[in-house]
Design an enzyme around this catalytic site. Sequence first.
Site, short mmCIF file in Angstrom:
data_model
loop_
_atom_site.label_atom_id
_atom_site.label_comp_id
_atom_site.label_asym_id
_atom_site.label_seq_id
_atom_site.Cartn_x
_atom_site.Cartn_y
_atom_site.Cartn_z
N LYS A 69 2.43 -38.53 -5.42
CA LYS A 69 1.68 -38.79 -4.18
C LYS A 69 0.68 -39.94 -4.39
CE LYS A 69 2.29 -34.00 -2.79
NZ LYS A 69 1.73 -32.65 -2.74
N GLN A 113 -3.53 -29.60 -4.52
CA GLN A 113 -2.18 -29.14 -4.84
C GLN A 113 -2.17 -27.62 -5.02
OE1 GLN A 113 0.47 -31.05 -4.65
NE2 GLN A 113 1.93 -29.51 -5.30
N ASP A 136 -2.57 -32.68 4.24
CA ASP A 136 -1.55 -31.63 4.17
C ASP A 136 -1.38 -30.94 5.52
OD1 ASP A 136 -0.14 -31.30 1.76
OD2 ASP A 136 -1.91 -30.45 0.76
N1 GUN Z 1 2.60 -26.97 -3.16
C1 GUN Z 1 3.88 -26.85 -2.70
N2 GUN Z 1 4.03 -27.57 -1.56
C2 GUN Z 1 2.83 -28.17 -1.32
C3 GUN Z 1 2.36 -29.05 -0.31
O1 GUN Z 1 3.07 -29.44 0.62
N3 GUN Z 1 1.06 -29.44 -0.42
C4 GUN Z 1 0.25 -29.02 -1.42
N4 GUN Z 1 -1.00 -29.43 -1.43
N5 GUN Z 1 0.65 -28.21 -2.37
C5 GUN Z 1 1.94 -27.78 -2.32
#
Ligand code: GUN
Length: 323
Positions: A69, A113, A136
Amino acid sequence: MTMQPEDQPTSESKSNQTRILGGKSVSTAIRQELAVEVASLVESGGRRPKLVAVLVGDDTASATYVASKARGCQEVGMDGETLRLPADIDGGELEATIRRLNDDDGVDGILVQLPLPKHIDEDRILQLIDPDKDVDGFHPVNVGRLWSGRDALAPATPTGVIELLQRRDIEIRGRHAVIVGRSNIVGKPMAALLLQNHATVTICHSRTADLAAECSRADILIAAVGVPALLGPEHVKDGAVVIDVGMNRVDDTATLERLYPGNEKRRNGFEKRGFSLVGDVDYTRVKTKASAITPVPGGVGLLTVTMVIANTLRASKLRQHRA
Ligand code: GUN
């Protein structure tokens, strides 16, 4: 309709008419557009957008996602930073970190995350993120904005599914979409986005009485449950579009051989890594029935990171009043 490179039959995609909806070309196109937008924002005197991805602990898979990311942001000309924090960090200390990022005017996107270590209250942390920086789209304010049809930062994976459908010329309006899975990250926001695009939507889950009957009514079937190859031909109407959001590790050869009989590419990958990634759809048996299907890997998954990057630019433009 143009033939995309990943539509070319490969050992996994030989079928007469089924379109294989790979995510790579769509992802590349979106990233190119984002790079142009970032350049024009900066050229016109705007501030360079910045994402801070917070990683708590050292889980390898999470570290890989977070790095992609931050790197993805850099690749389109934005700032991307990973903040690595120890797994035993105190909840209060993590909260203070989020508050500091909220208060930092140079930060446009904050992403924590998941999953977080068990001693930390995940909900509390997610609710602390400034909704205008919540790339998110998990904050209740953004969930409310999304469901009430307002401008919202929406979760990346379902946003990527919509982009894939639209950019591969698959009509959503007026069609019956069935989603299998009701998670906050995929199933529920997927329903909101499909509704916004004028689909008729059904959400199925573990307590749905007759899953096959519900699924086989779908023009667009979206699988997001995390159960390897749960959906077979009996769940799919002839000519349906099948979108597989599942990403499951299969680590025994018997299951792999049952799902991908005689598939050498799969077997070689398995021998190298000790596992194979499979979706929630029994790809081999479903692909001859569907009119279009996303592969795993190489499908929807490729778009998730791209949509986080897109959300960061969007958040930044909104914050700079340049949207
Ligand atoms: N862990 C699994 N999928 C995601 C996501 O889309 N965003 C975040 N922040 N953590 C995750």
